[in-house]
Design an enzyme around this catalytic site. Structure first.
Site, PDB file in Angstrom:
ATOM      1  N   GLU A  22       0.888  -1.161  -0.116  1.00  0.00           N
ATOM      2  CA  GLU A  22      -0.009   0.067   0.035  1.00  0.00           C
ATOM      3  C   GLU A  22       0.926   1.362  -0.038  1.00  0.00           C
ATOM      4  O   GLU A  22       0.494   2.207  -0.450  1.00  0.00           O
ATOM      5  CB  GLU A  22      -0.985   0.008   1.438  1.00  0.00           C
ATOM      6  CG  GLU A  22      -2.109  -0.996   1.280  1.00  0.00           C
ATOM      7  CD  GLU A  22      -2.844  -0.715   2.255  1.00  0.00           C
ATOM      8  OE1 GLU A  22      -4.040  -0.679   2.201  1.00  0.00           O
ATOM      9  OE2 GLU A  22      -2.474  -1.125   3.561  1.00  0.00           O
ATOM     10  N   TYR A  54     -15.788  26.634  -1.535  1.00  0.00           N
ATOM     11  CA  TYR A  54     -15.955  25.193  -1.498  1.00  0.00           C
ATOM     12  C   TYR A  54     -14.890  24.501  -2.472  1.00  0.00           C
ATOM     13  O   TYR A  54     -14.258  23.423  -2.323  1.00  0.00           O
ATOM     14  CB  TYR A  54     -17.134  24.538  -1.590  1.00  0.00           C
ATOM     15  CG  TYR A  54     -18.003  24.904  -2.591  1.00  0.00           C
ATOM     16  CD1 TYR A  54     -17.993  24.556  -3.861  1.00  0.00           C
ATOM     17  CD2 TYR A  54     -19.196  25.724  -2.140  1.00  0.00           C
ATOM     18  CE1 TYR A  54     -19.052  25.327  -4.919  1.00  0.00           C
ATOM     19  CE2 TYR A  54     -20.029  26.452  -3.011  1.00  0.00           C
ATOM     20  CZ  TYR A  54     -19.777  26.147  -4.380  1.00  0.00           C
ATOM     21  OH  TYR A  54     -20.698  26.550  -5.222  1.00  0.00           O
ATOM     22  N   LYS A  99     -12.576   4.614   2.295  1.00  0.00           N
ATOM     23  CA  LYS A  99     -11.655   4.049   1.680  1.00  0.00           C
ATOM     24  C   LYS A  99     -12.348   3.033   0.909  1.00  0.00           C
ATOM     25  O   LYS A  99     -12.226   1.640   1.432  1.00  0.00           O
ATOM     26  CB  LYS A  99     -10.559   3.758   2.467  1.00  0.00           C
ATOM     27  CG  LYS A  99      -9.227   3.026   2.011  1.00  0.00           C
ATOM     28  CD  LYS A  99      -8.155   2.835   2.846  1.00  0.00           C
ATOM     29  CE  LYS A  99      -6.832   2.220   2.231  1.00  0.00           C
ATOM     30  NZ  LYS A  99      -6.093   1.620   2.978  1.00  0.00           N
TER      31      LYS A  99
END
Length: 121
Positions: A22, A54, A99
């Site tokens: 990872e 934003y 995730k």
């Protein structure tokens, strides 16, 4: 409670994870934010400078993820929320960080954190 400005489904790439493999790849992360902000002044003035921008916040998150590496999404979320509060003078923020693909049987896993500023803006 003040009004909320939100960003939903912001997709970022990051090097994140505890396993060696990872630490060598980019993975997808998805962010949802709710930020407390009094929208009365920008509504009255129609002035972008009085709002929570934003687009600027989204770009900040994308850069944050591209430039840093963490093992845990909890660590990423905590550091990011602290920086967002300081950088954009947020009174409070709720951040949901997902995730996708981390657990094959789940659509996504993640964390949700809510933090308030020590200073009222």
């Amino acid at each position: 409670m003040q009004d909320l400005v939100f960003i939903e489904g912001l997709k970022a790439q990051a090097v994140i994870g505890v396993y060696d493999w990872e630490k060598k790849i980019q993975q997808d992360l998805v962010f949802d934010l709710e930020m407390e902000h009094d929208n009365r002044v920008p509504a009255e003035t129609d002035d972008l400078a009085k709002t929570l921008d934003y687009e600027a916040i989204s770009n900040y998150i994308l850069t944050f993820c591209a430039e840093r590496q963490f093992e845990l999404i909890e660590t990423l979320a905590e550091h990011l929320v602290g920086e967002l509060i300081g950088q954009f003078k947020l009174n409070a923020v709720t951040l949901t960080l997902r995730k996708p693909g981390a657990v094959p049987a789940a659509q996504a896993v993640g964390v949700k954190v809510h933090r308030k500023s020590a200073v009222t803006y």
